[in-house]
Design an enzyme around this catalytic site. Structure first.
Site, short mmCIF file in Angstrom:
data_model
loop_
_atom_site.label_atom_id
_atom_site.label_comp_id
_atom_site.label_asym_id
_atom_site.label_seq_id
_atom_site.Cartn_x
_atom_site.Cartn_y
_atom_site.Cartn_z
N HIS B 56 34.16 -39.05 52.35
CA HIS B 56 32.87 -38.36 52.14
C HIS B 56 32.09 -38.97 50.98
O HIS B 56 32.29 -38.62 49.82
CB HIS B 56 33.16 -36.88 51.85
CG HIS B 56 31.97 -35.98 52.01
ND1 HIS B 56 32.05 -34.73 52.55
CD2 HIS B 56 30.66 -36.16 51.72
CE1 HIS B 56 30.86 -34.16 52.57
NE2 HIS B 56 29.99 -35.02 52.05
N HIS B 58 27.98 -40.44 49.85
CA HIS B 58 26.56 -40.60 50.19
C HIS B 58 26.11 -41.89 49.52
O HIS B 58 26.01 -41.94 48.30
CB HIS B 58 25.74 -39.41 49.71
CG HIS B 58 26.14 -38.12 50.37
ND1 HIS B 58 25.62 -37.72 51.58
CD2 HIS B 58 27.03 -37.17 50.00
CE1 HIS B 58 26.16 -36.55 51.92
NE2 HIS B 58 27.02 -36.20 50.98
N LEU B 59 25.87 -42.91 50.32
CA LEU B 59 25.48 -44.20 49.74
C LEU B 59 23.97 -44.39 49.73
O LEU B 59 23.47 -45.37 49.20
CB LEU B 59 26.18 -45.35 50.47
CG LEU B 59 27.71 -45.31 50.42
CD1 LEU B 59 28.31 -46.56 51.06
CD2 LEU B 59 28.24 -45.15 49.00
N ARG B 60 23.26 -43.44 50.32
CA ARG B 60 21.78 -43.33 50.21
C ARG B 60 20.99 -44.43 50.89
O ARG B 60 19.78 -44.38 50.93
CB ARG B 60 21.34 -43.24 48.74
CG ARG B 60 21.97 -42.11 47.96
CD ARG B 60 21.51 -40.75 48.46
NE ARG B 60 22.03 -39.66 47.63
CZ ARG B 60 22.47 -38.52 48.10
NH1 ARG B 60 22.48 -38.29 49.41
NH2 ARG B 60 22.92 -37.58 47.30
N ASN B 90 23.24 -38.59 56.28
CA ASN B 90 21.95 -38.03 55.86
C ASN B 90 21.11 -39.02 55.07
O ASN B 90 20.71 -38.78 53.94
CB ASN B 90 22.12 -36.73 55.09
CG ASN B 90 22.92 -36.90 53.81
OD1 ASN B 90 23.65 -37.88 53.66
ND2 ASN B 90 22.78 -35.96 52.90
N HIS B 177 29.99 -29.43 57.59
CA HIS B 177 29.54 -28.88 56.30
C HIS B 177 29.35 -27.39 56.55
O HIS B 177 28.35 -26.98 57.12
CB HIS B 177 28.24 -29.59 55.89
CG HIS B 177 27.54 -28.98 54.71
ND1 HIS B 177 27.35 -29.65 53.53
CD2 HIS B 177 26.98 -27.77 54.53
CE1 HIS B 177 26.69 -28.88 52.68
NE2 HIS B 177 26.45 -27.73 53.26
N HIS B 230 34.55 -30.71 52.23
CA HIS B 230 34.51 -30.04 50.91
C HIS B 230 34.79 -28.54 50.94
O HIS B 230 33.91 -27.73 50.64
CB HIS B 230 33.20 -30.31 50.20
CG HIS B 230 31.95 -30.28 51.05
ND1 HIS B 230 31.59 -29.20 51.81
CD2 HIS B 230 30.99 -31.22 51.24
CE1 HIS B 230 30.45 -29.47 52.43
NE2 HIS B 230 30.07 -30.69 52.11
N ASP B 303 32.66 -36.57 47.98
CA ASP B 303 31.27 -36.09 48.13
C ASP B 303 30.38 -36.72 47.07
O ASP B 303 29.48 -36.07 46.52
CB ASP B 303 31.19 -34.56 48.08
CG ASP B 303 29.87 -34.03 48.66
OD1 ASP B 303 29.05 -34.85 49.14
OD2 ASP B 303 29.66 -32.81 48.61
ZN LIG Z 1 28.28 -31.45 52.47
#
Ligand SMILES: [Zn+2]
Lengths: 187, 429, 316
Positions: B56, B58-60, B90, B177, B230, B303
């Site tokens: 998990h 987030h590499l954006r 996302n 999520h 999470h 996360d």
């Molecule tokens: Zn999440």
């Protein structure tokens, strides 16, 4: 106590209870004499001890004049010019007699007259409250070192001092004893 | 003819010292300490663990390259001891087509520090209305197996059911999520006494637990694989434990911050502590640690959620949700799970490498330190302490809740498929 | 005192100091010259991210009576619509040399953030933040209670106060519960369960769902505004049902002991939480609350800025 002095090197009593009582009575007499009676008089003490002195002077005037004189308190904190030199101070009560001060003779009463700044603040404060016919000043002790052109009309005792010395007025109403002392300094 | 590298005197899982010989990208042999032949790396005093796998992150990229890029995120991951990360969908555009997941995959390979496995979106645009082309993503170069609308909950029960069913065709998993949206409108922090005092809208545990409960029942009904992202509450742990006891195919992850930090930090109104799901209570932390220890929760997942400074240097409600995690995850795991005696090193490797790799089908990862396995190895100093200083992190963002904290355990060297990515705590090359 | 962010930050002595100071300052409002020179040279910024003309004016009058320079800064942009950020606004105010920033913000904790993020040096006064707190409102309410139900001095030990209405979303309720507790009063919050915060059972107050049961035992009742938007979010079924169960009408006012008073922080919705007859009755002290607000805010500004501040210390 400032300037790091610990125990006062010297402590001498310059007025004891008896001296103080006589000084207060003399001031009372002078006030009545100067104003040809106590009519239209308002005694405004400057907190804290000035208020007790004002009450005592008023009590001393009554037997002379036979008339009760009006007494009040005038806190000058909000008019001080040295507010920024210390943390905010708690306010003392201001109590102006119900009739106001317009066209009255106001006698400001303080314990010690020193630089004159307190009195200047008091005059500013009075100015915002009303327009007295005259303002007079009484102090139990005048220790000199004026920084402003201010002079007392009635003085209990003139006390030449060095700047480093502390003049302390203690009153039973607040300090459990009547006395004036000089403390500290190199005498 | 490739040269052998001998990792000399290292303790696999803190057990007896050995020489691990790496050749041709795989673990060629594990021999008596001092006996391996080749280019020697002195690893005495260090513990060898399989390279970590993060389910998990987030590499954006694409879209918010001001917060993180696949390159900087990969650097942070490598420095944190990871050899593989799963990049959440996302982004902007959302990773809901084969084109976007392949782009992410290729960028990951170009950087080459960790294998970046793109997570595909479950629904088009994460909007929860129409299934994305899950099959196309599965058969793309990226070979996506994990699908998630993370950041948003797949709240429509019918859509969730269909997604669970659909991915069975390619042994996919839906990573949920779990956040009931109507119970968390404008939610800012854990709902409890403190949220009431601080005047911040509450994010109640039941909003997570009600979705977890629904989803495990759906997974049972359609006999498919569910992964719970999470997990943050003791109640969710109970439901997952029950589901596993029933044989339901559910797996779960917990973040490092939910193992350590409590909601009390929110009283500072410092948005560095704003995260979704929110920081919970000490009782939740105890339950989560116990669940990770007994395997009810399968994996530690960061996360990792980078945000530019301006999205955190503001008032609480205006701030973005999320915390950095990649470079501190191992140390927080040591602090919460090893120092407490809840996990030994082998079990820690299981939760940070073996199981997450299995859940996400991270090909080439999580096989452990066995001969013939790809040489994805992380060497850590268990006795070192270091001070977390976000300005020195590889991540483009600085939103670490651990700034200034002294943390135990340091990642020293990392090998990905035999190639050094981290040497002496710094990036190789 | 460096900032005033939460009524909960005040201990009994500090709370009484503010009330006593306000009592002294109240006399200024009765003089012909309603001005004191005390804060000459100090700059007070009213930074309002939410419209609240009455609170802004109250602070403005307070600052002007103390001779401070007052800048009204109506900031657009909130957490919702991204206008100028709180930080950028703060940096602007810092550059202008604000000695105190009075902030009203829709986001809970914004004043706290302003005071602690290092953006500005001056004092911060919370003039209402989101659903968090409104400490000067609580102070003026306590001042009003002290005037009517005590002799105008000391604490409020033993006083029974009911706070009725949307406790969940009310910053006034939060600040009042904390401050009244500190002053020794006993508070009962009264609302439908949907309008009480989660965990209210652990607040330092009693909780009731039944207004009729509470009224006979209180010295004062504080009615809070209930916004009709709450109805849309299913907090209660209808305005009628709300005011039937929790509105203060003449019948309910009759349940109060004879000496009890009615407070409302304003603005009132007549017919909803309070009937017009009650609002206009002699027991309702709303006009005094407004007047006392000026004295309280003068006291707070004086205590924050009337002495040596950090800036002054630097210049020494
Ligand atoms: Zn999440």
């Amino acid at each position: 106590m400032d300037s790091g002095m610990t125990v006062p090197a010297e402590r001498s009593v310059v007025l004891d209870a008896g001296d103080m009582g006589r000084a207060i009575r003399r001031i009372a007499h002078e006030i009545v004499e100067r104003n040809k009676g106590a009519a239209d008089l308002i005694l405004l003490g400057i907190p804290t001890r000035g208020v007790f002195l004002a009450q005592r002077i008023a009590s001393a005037i009554t037997p002379i004049d036979g008339e009760a004189v009006e007494v009040g308190a005038l806190d000058i904190t909000l008019y001080r010019d040295d507010l920024r030199l210390r943390p905010a101070r708690a306010l003392e009560p201001t109590a102006i007699p119900a009739g106001g001060i317009d066209n009255k003779v106001v006698v400001l009463i303080d314990d010690v007259l020193f630089s004159g700044r307190t009195v200047r603040s008091a005059l500013d404060a009075l100015n915002d409250i009303g327009r007295p016919r005259a303002v007079q000043l009484a102090a139990l002790v005048d220790r000199g070192h004026r920084e402003l052109p201010i002079r007392a009309d009635f003085v209990g005792k003139n006390l030449p001092t060095a700047l480093a010395e502390q003049v302390r007025v203690r009153l039973v109403e607040f300090d459990e004893i009547d006395e004036v002392t000089i403390e500290g300094g190199a005498r | 003819m490739t040269l052998s590298t001998v990792i000399r005197g290292v303790r696999p899982y803190n057990e007896e010292p050995v020489d691990v010989v790496v050749k041709g990208g795989v673990i060629a042999e594990v021999v008596k300490a001092g006996s391996g032949a080749g280019r020697v790396v002195d690893a005495s005093g260090l513990i060898a663990l399989p390279g970590f796998v993060d389910l998990h992150t987030h590499l954006r990229e694409p879209g918010r390259e001001d917060a993180e890029t696949i390159e900087t995120g990969s650097q942070a991951a490598a420095l944190g001891g990871f050899t593989a990360v799963f990049a959440m969908a996302n982004t902007s555009p959302v990773a809901d087509t084969a084109g976007v997941v392949e782009q992410v995959w290729h960028l990951g390979q170009q950087t080459g520090l960790v294998d970046v496995f793109p997570v595909g979106a479950v629904t088009v645009g994460l909007e929860g209305a129409h299934l994305a082309e899950l099959g196309a993503m599965a058969t793309s170069v990226a070979q996506v197996r994990m699908f998630s609308d993370d950041g948003k909950c797949v709240h429509d029960a019918a859509i969730m059911r269909r997604a669970l069913e659909y991915v069975k065709a390619f042994d996919g998993v839906i990573a949920q999520h779990a956040q009931e949206p109507r119970l968390t409108v404008d939610a800012q922090m854990n709902e409890g006494l403190l949220s009431g005092q601080l005047g911040l809208a509450g994010w109640p545990s039941v909003a997570e637990e009600s979705i977890v409960a629904r989803d495990v029942l759906l997974a049972e009904h359609v006999d498919s694989r569910l992964h719970v992202c999470h997990v943050s509450t003791a109640g969710s742990v109970d439901i997952i434990r029950w589901a596993k006891s029933k044989g339901i195919k559910v797996t779960a992850e917990v973040t490092p911050h939910h193992l350590l930090l409590t909601e009390d930090l929110v009283a500072s109104y410092d948005p560095v502590y704003k995260v979704n799901p929110p920081l919970r209570t000490g009782a939740d932390i105890a339950a989560l640690r116990a669940a990770l220890a007994d395997g009810t929760i399968d994996a530690l997942a960061t996360d990792h959620a980078p945000h530019p400074h301006e999205d955190k240097d503001c008032e609480w409600a205006a701030a973005a949700f999320g915390m950095l995690g990649l470079q501190t995850a191992f140390s927080i795991a040591v602090l919460t799970m090893i120092e407490s005696g809840l996990l030994d090193w082998r079990a820690l490797a299981d939760r940070m490498s073996v199981r997450p790799a299995r859940i996400g089908h991270a090909i080439g990862h999580g096989q452990g330190l066995v001969v013939g396995a790809p040489a994805n190895i992380c060497l850590v100093d268990p006795d070192a302490f270091w001070v977390a200083e976000p300005s020195s992190f590889a991540s483009k963002s600085r939103n670490s809740p651990y700034a200034g904290m002294t943390l135990p355990g340091r990642v020293v060297h990392v090998y990905k498929a035999g190639k050094a990515t981290v040497v002496d705590g710094g990036l190789a090359c | 005192m460096r900032h005033l962010l939460s009524a909960g930050d005040l201990d009994l002595d500090e709370a009484c100091l503010i009330l006593d100071t306000a009592a002294q300052l109240a006399s200024v409002s009765d003089r012909s010259v309603k001005k004191l020179p005390t804060l000459r040279g100090r700059t007070v910024v009213n930074l309002f991210f939410e419209d609240s003309t009455r609170t802004r004016i109250s602070f403005e009058i307070a600052a002007k009576r103390l001779s401070a320079d007052v800048i009204n800064f109506a900031a657009r942009g909130s957490s919702v619509s991204k206008g100028e950020s709180l930080k950028d606004t703060a940096l602007t105010l810092e550059a202008m040399g604000a000695d105190a920033v009075v902030i009203r913000h829709g986001s809970s904790g914004a004043p706290h953030r302003l005071a602690t993020a290092g953006w500005i040096q001056g004092s911060v006064v919370n003039a209402g933040d989101g659903t968090h707190e409104h400490p000067t409102q609580a102070l003026l309410d306590a001042f009003t209670l002290r005037h009517h139900l005590r002799d105008g001095t000391g604490d409020l030990a033993g006083l029974q106060v009911a706070i009725v209405g949307d406790i969940l979303h009310s910053r006034v309720a939060r600040s009042n519960v904390l401050l009244l507790r500190t002053l020794g009063a006993e508070v009962t919050v009264v609302a439908p369960p949907t309008l009480l915060p989660f965990g209210v059972a652990d607040w330092p107050c009693v909780v009731s769902y039944n207004l009729d049961e509470v009224l006979p035992n209180v010295d004062a009742v504080m009615m809070l505004r209930v916004q009709t938007e709450r109805m849309q979010a299913a907090y209660f079924p209808s305005e009628n049902e709300y005011s039937r169960r929790y509105g203060l009408d003449v019948r309910r006012m009759g349940l109060l002991p004879p000496h009890a008073i009615v407070l409302h922080p304003g603005p009132m919705i007549r017919g909803m939480e309070i009937s017009a007859d009650v609002a206009d009755s002699p027991r309702a002290v709303m006009a005094e609350q407004v007047a006392n607000g000026v004295s309280i805010r003068m006291a707070v500004l004086y205590l924050l800025l009337g002495g040596m501040t950090d800036d002054d210390r630097k210049e020494l």
